[in-house]
Design an enzyme around this catalytic site. Structure first.
Site, PDB file in Angstrom:
ATOM      1  N   ARG A  73      50.397  44.969  45.271  1.00 54.53           N
ATOM      2  CA  ARG A  73      50.097  45.656  46.522  1.00 54.53           C
ATOM      3  C   ARG A  73      49.944  44.586  47.586  1.00 54.53           C
ATOM      4  O   ARG A  73      48.941  43.877  47.617  1.00 54.53           O
ATOM      5  CB  ARG A  73      48.789  46.443  46.345  1.00 54.53           C
ATOM      6  CG  ARG A  73      48.477  47.406  47.454  1.00 54.53           C
ATOM      7  CD  ARG A  73      47.037  47.889  47.324  1.00 54.53           C
ATOM      8  NE  ARG A  73      46.141  46.893  47.871  1.00 54.53           N
ATOM      9  CZ  ARG A  73      44.967  46.564  47.379  1.00 54.53           C
ATOM     10  NH1 ARG A  73      44.496  47.136  46.309  1.00 54.53           N
ATOM     11  NH2 ARG A  73      44.236  45.644  47.950  1.00 54.53           N
TER      12      ARG A  73
ATOM     13  N   HIS B 114      44.246  48.079  50.316  1.00 52.35           N
ATOM     14  CA  HIS B 114      44.247  49.285  49.475  1.00 52.35           C
ATOM     15  C   HIS B 114      44.500  50.527  50.332  1.00 52.35           C
ATOM     16  O   HIS B 114      45.393  51.323  50.085  1.00 52.35           O
ATOM     17  CB  HIS B 114      42.914  49.406  48.747  1.00 52.35           C
ATOM     18  CG  HIS B 114      42.698  50.746  48.132  1.00 52.35           C
ATOM     19  ND1 HIS B 114      43.386  51.164  47.027  1.00 52.35           N
ATOM     20  CD2 HIS B 114      41.915  51.786  48.500  1.00 52.35           C
ATOM     21  CE1 HIS B 114      43.017  52.408  46.727  1.00 52.35           C
ATOM     22  NE2 HIS B 114      42.135  52.801  47.609  1.00 52.35           N
TER      23      HIS B 114
ATOM     24  N   TYR C  62      38.368  39.929  48.289  1.00 48.94           N
ATOM     25  CA  TYR C  62      38.492  39.821  46.832  1.00 48.94           C
ATOM     26  C   TYR C  62      39.760  39.125  46.342  1.00 48.94           C
ATOM     27  O   TYR C  62      39.973  39.032  45.153  1.00 48.94           O
ATOM     28  CB  TYR C  62      38.352  41.199  46.181  1.00 48.94           C
ATOM     29  CG  TYR C  62      39.292  42.251  46.741  1.00 48.94           C
ATOM     30  CD1 TYR C  62      40.608  42.323  46.313  1.00 48.94           C
ATOM     31  CD2 TYR C  62      38.861  43.151  47.708  1.00 48.94           C
ATOM     32  CE1 TYR C  62      41.478  43.266  46.829  1.00 48.94           C
ATOM     33  CE2 TYR C  62      39.718  44.106  48.233  1.00 48.94           C
ATOM     34  CZ  TYR C  62      41.024  44.157  47.790  1.00 48.94           C
ATOM     35  OH  TYR C  62      41.873  45.096  48.313  1.00 48.94           O
TER      36      TYR C  62
END
Ligand SMILES: Cc1ncc(C[n+]2csc(CCOP(=O)(O)OP(=O)(O)O)c2C)c(N)n1
Lengths: 366, 325
Positions: free
Chosen positions: A258, A262, A271
């Protein structure tokens, strides 16, 4: 009675055909007509440009949050392209590219993104289910759809999409298990994009691959380079044939990434490292497919420029259509529509009260 | 004293409890490295480590069942469900086990966990991110259902919930997460679960509300005051067990009552409250009890979610019909 290793003949294949530089293993490249190849490429570009446009619309407050597809275009287009027109597409919420292959109208998607239920209206006999937000829940439905098709004597199959995180849900286990037990003609496409919001793939399962989970259900599983449209297509094509011919379900793990957040509510820098993103950027699914097409003289810069212009127009037209519909709809209030096949007397009462600016509940003064 | 948002106040309460008692552990999706998608658990993994702030696999049944096990073995888990709309994947762990363990084991085992989950509409989110289904849980014997309405009581109630010997479902009104700040005392302040608070005194009508409906209810009470109607506003704070003495005393005083919630009307919390007011205060009532609620429909996608939600005008409308009865 000694201890011995059971020879169950279990093996998990990894398939990769088109490498990041655009070189393909010619023996493995599937036979796909040129126009379909170009349609695939165009669909991938369209999905990516649509992400870019939506991000701007979201940032300026005109639509709400959405889940970008960028980076996962090959995993989606490669797999969905293996379906026949009457097969079922059972998506989660990130399948923009697969939707475009299936001709979902971007104007409807934008209307949905702008918070209007009307955007969720499905094309009649479109052979798809609505966007499904609760993670992992649609897989069981796909197995049921596939099973019902068999019971009805039809030959359509179902293909369902989900992420790496979804494989942690009980529903994943149940779906694979039901599909195995009832010989459901369903293809499970796991887009392992490495993250479930902030949680990396390694924290979802101690299994080395997601594909190997198929073994436990006695069904075929395969891992493919999810940024390689040919590998995705070949695995999906085999799975679709197997499903149609023998009612065998398959789990396909597409290893992809990805590239964006998100959803627009997410900040991935919390992260993951830029280095990691850069590494994957070099494995871009569109770029390598473009190079291969150019190498085959199926595409050149002019054709790409024309395609980009057309796509830009399509997306602008879609936004224009969506904006017009928003204008038409914004003062309407269809909250009570489609709750039941027929409005119940109580709902009619509540609707009428609310139309008069009252509360849904309350006593009647006669 | 610090001026905190509700998100910050909950974060403070979690930190305080984790400092106080090593058995307190957080678990859930994205609660660790990410600090929670609403930042409620921000920086806690840095302070307490990943053993006590656990990023779990994506599985609500896993989160709740695992937490129940941890609780039975002596820990004090505080699981977070990302949205109440995703609690159903783990719902059976609450109905079938958490709520019954004490009873089933005849007092031998207990489940002192606090399940946190944001609920409610009003933040322009996707489907499943806006519902208000507290009755599902209030209907289960053995669970306590807490709904704070502001930063200060969110902190004091969460401290109480974590220390409670029974399972508590802690519904966080996400529309109020950052809507306003409030002074939160530096010293520990613990609320009592099962106690409502009268946030505004009045003699003409009692309005009972909770969670994200509180600000709108106060707004309505202020509007009534301009019309010389003095409304008493009760913030329930706990839905189950509900503080009936406070409600009864107020209704017996005012003789009129309106309940406000964003959950759908039918079988909503208001139904229970109305029935109980009727039982306890029938002879004091001057009018039927009014209910302000969402209609019996799914919360529409966000472009129209405000039409679903009770607002000041709707609250005033029902108050007027109760007052004019
Ligand atoms: C049952 C459920 N729990 C939690 C969520 C909140 N949520 C939305 S997407 C997501 C992560 C999903 O990760 P993955 O399955 O890997 O798919 P991806 O989003 O990466 O495509 C989470 C936790 C949800 N939508 N449904």
């Amino acid at each position: 009675m000694p201890r011995k290793t059971l020879d169950l003949g279990l093996e998990i294949e990894h398939l990769s055909i088109l490498d990041p530089s655009g070189e393909a293993d010619n023996e493995l490249v599937p036979q796909i007509p040129d126009d379909m190849l170009l349609r695939g490429y165009r669909t991938m570009i369209k999905a990516r440009r649509f992400d870019e446009r939506r991000l701007k619309l979201q940032r300026s407050g005109r639509i709400g949050t959405f889940a970008p597809v960028t980076g996962q275009e090959a995993a989606q287009v490669g797999t969905i392209a293996a379906l026949a027109e009457n097969d079922w597409f059972v998506p989660s919420y990130r399948e923009t590219a697969a939707h475009f292959w299936r001709d979902t109208d971007p104007a409807d998607m934008l209307l949905y993104d702008a918070g209007y239920n009307e955007g969720g209206k499905l094309a009649e006999d479109g052979r798809l289910t609505p966007l499904s937000v609760p993670v992992g829940t649609q897989m069981l439905q796909a197995a049921g759809i596939a099973h019902a098709a068999r019971m009805l004597g039809a030959d359509d199959i179902a293909m369902t999409y989900f992420g790496d995180g979804a494989t942690s849900q009980g529903d994943f286990h149940e779906a694979m298990n039901f599909a195995g037990v009832f010989d459901c003609p369903v293809v499970f496409v796991c887009q392992n994009n490495q993250y479930a919001i902030s949680v990396p793939r390694a924290r979802q399962t101690r299994s080395e691959t997601l594909a190997q989970k198929a073994v436990a259900y006695g069904v075929p599983g395969i891992q493919v380079d999810g940024n390689d449209i040919f590998a995705c297509y070949v695995a999906a094509h085999e799975a679709v044939e197997r499903a149609r011919d023998t009612g065998t379900p398959t789990l396909i793990e597409c290893v992809t990434y990805r590239m964006e957040m998100h959803t627009t509510a997410d900040d991935p820098t919390r992260y993951r490292e830029d280095d990691e993103v850069d590494k994957w950027r070099k494995r871009d699914p569109i770029e390598r497919f473009g190079k291969w097409l150019k190498g085959r003289d199926l595409l050149d810069d002019d054709a790409i420029a024309t395609m980009e212009d057309e796509i830009k127009d399509e997306i602008e037209t879609a936004w224009q259509t969506a904006s017009d519909r928003i204008e038409e709809l914004k003062d309407t209030d269809p909250m009570f529509a489609h709750i039941y096949a027929e409005e119940t007397p109580e709902l009619a009462r509540q609707r009428k009260r609310m139309e008069q600016g009252q509360n849904p509940g309350g006593w009647s003064d006669g | 004293m610090a001026e905190l948002t509700m998100v910050e106040a909950i974060n403070l309460a979690l930190r305080e409890e984790m400092q106080r008692d090593e058995r307190v552990v957080l678990l859930g999706e994205d609660v660790g490295v990410d600090g929670g998608i609403f930042r409620v658990t921000k920086d806690l993994i840095e302070e307490f480590g990943e053993a006590r702030v656990m990023d779990t696999p994506l599985a609500e049944s896993g989160i709740l069942g695992f937490a129940i096990g941890m609780a039975m073995r002596g820990m004090i888990p505080v699981p977070e469900l990302q949205f109440s709309g995703f609690a159903y994947e783990g719902f059976h762990q609450l109905e079938s086990h958490a709520s019954r363990m004490r009873w089933r084991s005849q007092g031998g085992l207990s489940v002192p966990m606090t399940v946190r989950m944001p609920y409610g509409a009003g933040v322009r989110a996707l489907e499943h991110h806006s519902e208000s289904r507290e009755v599902f849980y209030a209907h289960m014997p053995g669970l306590k259902i807490v709904v704070p309405s502001g930063p200060r009581n969110a902190r004091s109630l969460l401290l109480a919930a974590i220390r409670d010997p029974d399972p508590v479902v802690f519904f966080e009104p996400k529309a109020s997460y950052r809507a306003f700040r409030e002074e939160v005392p530096d010293d520990e302040e613990i609320a009592e679960i099962g106690k409502a608070v009268t946030v505004r005194e009045g003699g003409d009508i009692t309005i009972v509300a909770y969670g994200a409906m509180l600000p709108r209810t106060i707004e309505a009470a202020e509007a009534l005051a301009k019309d010389s109607v003095s409304a008493e506003v009760i913030d329930l704070l706990t839905i189950s067990p509900l503080d009936w003495p406070t409600v009864t005393a107020s209704v017996r005083k005012t003789g009129r009552c309106v309940v406000v919630h964003e959950a759908p009307l039918s079988y909503g919390p208001g139904a229970e409250i109305v029935a109980r007011v009727m039982e306890d205060s029938f002879l004091s009532l001057e009018a039927p009890v009014g209910r302000v609620a969402g209609p019996d429909v799914h919360v529409p996608y966000f472009a129209r979610e405000q039409r679903y939600l009770p607002d000041c005008a709707r609250i005033l409308g029902v108050c007027k019909s109760v007052l004019d009865y």
